[in-house]
Design a protein around this motif. Sequence first.
Motif, mmCIF file in Angstrom:
data_model
loop_
_atom_site.group_PDB
_atom_site.id
_atom_site.type_symbol
_atom_site.label_atom_id
_atom_site.label_comp_id
_atom_site.label_asym_id
_atom_site.label_seq_id
_atom_site.Cartn_x
_atom_site.Cartn_y
_atom_site.Cartn_z
ATOM 1 N N PRO A 34 0.819 -1.210 0.000
ATOM 2 C CA PRO A 34 0.000 0.000 0.000
ATOM 3 C C PRO A 34 0.853 1.261 0.000
ATOM 4 O O PRO A 34 1.873 1.328 0.686
ATOM 5 C CB PRO A 34 -0.816 -0.120 1.294
ATOM 6 N N ASP A 35 0.460 2.234 -0.800
ATOM 7 C CA ASP A 35 1.124 3.539 -0.870
ATOM 8 C C ASP A 35 2.552 3.456 -1.405
ATOM 9 O O ASP A 35 3.362 4.348 -1.157
ATOM 10 C CB ASP A 35 1.146 4.223 0.510
ATOM 11 N N ILE A 36 2.864 2.385 -2.118
ATOM 12 C CA ILE A 36 4.197 2.218 -2.698
ATOM 13 C C ILE A 36 4.068 1.968 -4.197
ATOM 14 O O ILE A 36 3.203 1.215 -4.648
ATOM 15 C CB ILE A 36 4.948 1.048 -2.038
ATOM 16 N N SER A 37 4.950 2.599 -4.966
ATOM 17 C CA SER A 37 4.985 2.397 -6.410
ATOM 18 C C SER A 37 6.376 1.944 -6.830
ATOM 19 O O SER A 37 7.351 2.173 -6.117
ATOM 20 C CB SER A 37 4.629 3.689 -7.149
ATOM 21 N N TYR A 38 6.462 1.303 -7.975
ATOM 22 C CA TYR A 38 7.775 0.954 -8.508
ATOM 23 C C TYR A 38 7.896 1.518 -9.920
ATOM 24 O O TYR A 38 6.895 1.715 -10.623
ATOM 25 C CB TYR A 38 8.023 -0.556 -8.471
ATOM 26 N N PRO A 39 9.112 1.812 -10.356
ATOM 27 C CA PRO A 39 9.304 2.535 -11.614
ATOM 28 C C PRO A 39 9.204 1.646 -12.850
ATOM 29 O O PRO A 39 9.519 0.465 -12.818
ATOM 30 C CB PRO A 39 10.722 3.093 -11.473
ATOM 31 N N LYS A 40 8.771 2.257 -13.920
ATOM 32 C CA LYS A 40 8.811 1.601 -15.233
ATOM 33 C C LYS A 40 10.247 1.728 -15.735
ATOM 34 O O LYS A 40 10.568 2.532 -16.611
ATOM 35 C CB LYS A 40 7.833 2.269 -16.192
ATOM 36 N N ALA A 41 11.104 0.901 -15.182
ATOM 37 C CA ALA A 41 12.553 1.059 -15.374
ATOM 38 C C ALA A 41 12.984 0.912 -16.828
ATOM 39 O O ALA A 41 14.080 1.346 -17.195
ATOM 40 C CB ALA A 41 13.295 0.045 -14.503
ATOM 41 N N LEU A 50 17.077 6.735 -12.606
ATOM 42 C CA LEU A 50 17.545 5.796 -11.590
ATOM 43 C C LEU A 50 19.067 5.745 -11.550
ATOM 44 O O LEU A 50 19.675 5.732 -10.475
ATOM 45 C CB LEU A 50 16.965 4.409 -11.860
ATOM 46 N N PHE A 51 19.683 5.717 -12.723
ATOM 47 C CA PHE A 51 21.150 5.694 -12.768
ATOM 48 C C PHE A 51 21.739 6.946 -12.128
ATOM 49 O O PHE A 51 22.634 6.866 -11.278
ATOM 50 C CB PHE A 51 21.646 5.567 -14.209
ATOM 51 N N ARG A 52 21.249 8.112 -12.527
ATOM 52 C CA ARG A 52 21.808 9.365 -12.035
ATOM 53 C C ARG A 52 21.555 9.542 -10.538
ATOM 54 O O ARG A 52 22.402 10.090 -9.814
ATOM 55 C CB ARG A 52 21.247 10.546 -12.825
ATOM 56 N N SER A 53 20.414 9.088 -10.060
ATOM 57 C CA SER A 53 20.122 9.195 -8.625
ATOM 58 C C SER A 53 21.106 8.369 -7.810
ATOM 59 O O SER A 53 21.634 8.822 -6.794
ATOM 60 C CB SER A 53 18.688 8.736 -8.350
ATOM 61 N N ALA A 54 21.351 7.126 -8.257
ATOM 62 C CA ALA A 54 22.300 6.265 -7.543
ATOM 63 C C ALA A 54 23.719 6.812 -7.644
ATOM 64 O O ALA A 54 24.456 6.839 -6.654
ATOM 65 C CB ALA A 54 22.233 4.850 -8.110
ATOM 66 N N ALA A 55 24.103 7.263 -8.835
ATOM 67 C CA ALA A 55 25.455 7.777 -9.040
ATOM 68 C C ALA A 55 25.713 9.012 -8.175
ATOM 69 O O ALA A 55 26.796 9.175 -7.596
ATOM 70 C CB ALA A 55 25.668 8.121 -10.511
ATOM 71 N N GLU A 56 24.704 9.861 -8.046
ATOM 72 C CA GLU A 56 24.860 11.075 -7.239
ATOM 73 C C GLU A 56 25.095 10.743 -5.769
ATOM 74 O O GLU A 56 25.949 11.359 -5.112
ATOM 75 C CB GLU A 56 23.607 11.942 -7.369
ATOM 76 N N VAL A 57 24.378 9.761 -5.251
ATOM 77 C CA VAL A 57 24.530 9.386 -3.840
ATOM 78 C C VAL A 57 25.900 8.735 -3.605
ATOM 79 O O VAL A 57 26.567 8.998 -2.595
ATOM 80 C CB VAL A 57 23.395 8.432 -3.410
ATOM 81 N N ILE A 58 26.327 7.881 -4.532
ATOM 82 C CA ILE A 58 27.636 7.222 -4.406
ATOM 83 C C ILE A 58 28.747 8.264 -4.373
ATOM 84 O O ILE A 58 29.671 8.200 -3.549
ATOM 85 C CB ILE A 58 27.848 6.229 -5.563
ATOM 86 N N GLU A 59 28.663 9.242 -5.276
ATOM 87 C CA GLU A 59 29.690 10.277 -5.336
ATOM 88 C C GLU A 59 29.654 11.179 -4.105
ATOM 89 O O GLU A 59 30.691 11.539 -3.549
ATOM 90 C CB GLU A 59 29.496 11.122 -6.603
ATOM 91 N N ARG A 60 28.462 11.540 -3.662
ATOM 92 C CA ARG A 60 28.317 12.473 -2.549
ATOM 93 C C ARG A 60 28.913 11.905 -1.266
ATOM 94 O O ARG A 60 29.570 12.619 -0.498
ATOM 95 C CB ARG A 60 26.846 12.801 -2.325
ATOM 96 N N TYR A 61 28.696 10.598 -1.022
ATOM 97 C CA TYR A 61 29.127 10.010 0.243
ATOM 98 C C TYR A 61 30.377 9.141 0.108
ATOM 99 O O TYR A 61 30.828 8.562 1.090
ATOM 100 C CB TYR A 61 27.986 9.200 0.847
ATOM 101 N N ASN A 82 10.388 -9.418 -17.819
ATOM 102 C CA ASN A 82 11.629 -9.487 -18.586
ATOM 103 C C ASN A 82 12.161 -8.098 -18.906
ATOM 104 O O ASN A 82 13.364 -7.828 -18.765
ATOM 105 C CB ASN A 82 11.380 -10.265 -19.885
ATOM 106 N N ARG A 83 11.283 -7.189 -19.309
ATOM 107 C CA ARG A 83 11.715 -5.818 -19.611
ATOM 108 C C ARG A 83 12.267 -5.139 -18.362
ATOM 109 O O ARG A 83 13.269 -4.425 -18.419
ATOM 110 C CB ARG A 83 10.532 -4.999 -20.153
ATOM 111 N N TYR A 84 11.603 -5.387 -17.263
ATOM 112 C CA TYR A 84 12.027 -4.756 -16.009
ATOM 113 C C TYR A 84 13.402 -5.254 -15.586
ATOM 114 O O TYR A 84 14.297 -4.471 -15.264
ATOM 115 C CB TYR A 84 11.002 -5.031 -14.916
ATOM 116 N N GLN A 85 13.594 -6.565 -15.586
ATOM 117 C CA GLN A 85 14.873 -7.125 -15.135
ATOM 118 C C GLN A 85 16.012 -6.747 -16.073
ATOM 119 O O GLN A 85 17.141 -6.503 -15.623
ATOM 120 C CB GLN A 85 14.766 -8.652 -15.023
ATOM 121 N N ASN A 86 15.732 -6.683 -17.357
ATOM 122 C CA ASN A 86 16.763 -6.252 -18.298
ATOM 123 C C ASN A 86 17.192 -4.809 -18.022
ATOM 124 O O ASN A 86 18.381 -4.472 -18.116
ATOM 125 C CB ASN A 86 16.250 -6.367 -19.736
ATOM 126 N N ALA A 87 16.232 -3.962 -17.664
ATOM 127 C CA ALA A 87 16.549 -2.565 -17.362
ATOM 128 C C ALA A 87 17.413 -2.459 -16.112
ATOM 129 O O ALA A 87 18.380 -1.691 -16.074
ATOM 130 C CB ALA A 87 15.258 -1.774 -17.185
#
Length: 211
Positions: A34-41, A50-61, A82-87
């Motif tokens: 409930p109240d949770i969504s997942y991205p159309k990756a 998603l890539f840029r968000s993760a990369a920004e956190v890795i670099e920042r910390y 299949n599309r999701y896991q490939n992404a």
Amino acid sequence: SGLGFGLWIEMEFFSDKSKIVKKHPEWFLPSAHPDISYPKAWLPEVKEYLFRSAAEVIERYGAVYVKNDMNHSQGFQPEHLNRYQNAVHEIFTRLGKSFPKVVFENCSSGSLRAAVGMPGAFDLHFISDNADPLETLRITQGTMFRFLPGRLLHWFVGTAVHPEKGHRPSFAPGILIQPQAATWRRFAASDFDFAMISNLTGCFGISCDLA
């Protein structure tokens, strides 16, 4: 001391109250939670976000270790899954190339992330939250048919006393208390040596009070 900063994230788990979901509702699908969504990756713009968000956190910390957890379902439609896991594979392959010194851990999520191609995107694979030593051996045996032992990660989980369950200290040498599944709802006494050995078929981790 040789210790580095690690991140434990779930980059595919978004609250419906988050700014990005409100800004781009077309990027997301409702999950079983409930109240949770997942991205159309698989959408290019979502994949880039998603890539840029993760990369920004890795670099920042300055992270040297990143575990991407997975506690939601993307449904059971083969084409969609299949599309999701490939992404996801593409995103973490790119992150690995961008941050070659960072170790990326994959949560296999009850085998949803244990596809043969995943070692190409992740360095380690946490194969199960089930900490029962017998179950650990059974799960490991099946996983090793398609994954190299050196890529598998286990946690040794145990305690002499578990206060919330009313345990009393065990004074028997070599005996400890372990969960019989992924939580402490069921537990049992285990032989210390056997419990340790059952977790040595791969990379070894400890989740307990060593004192």
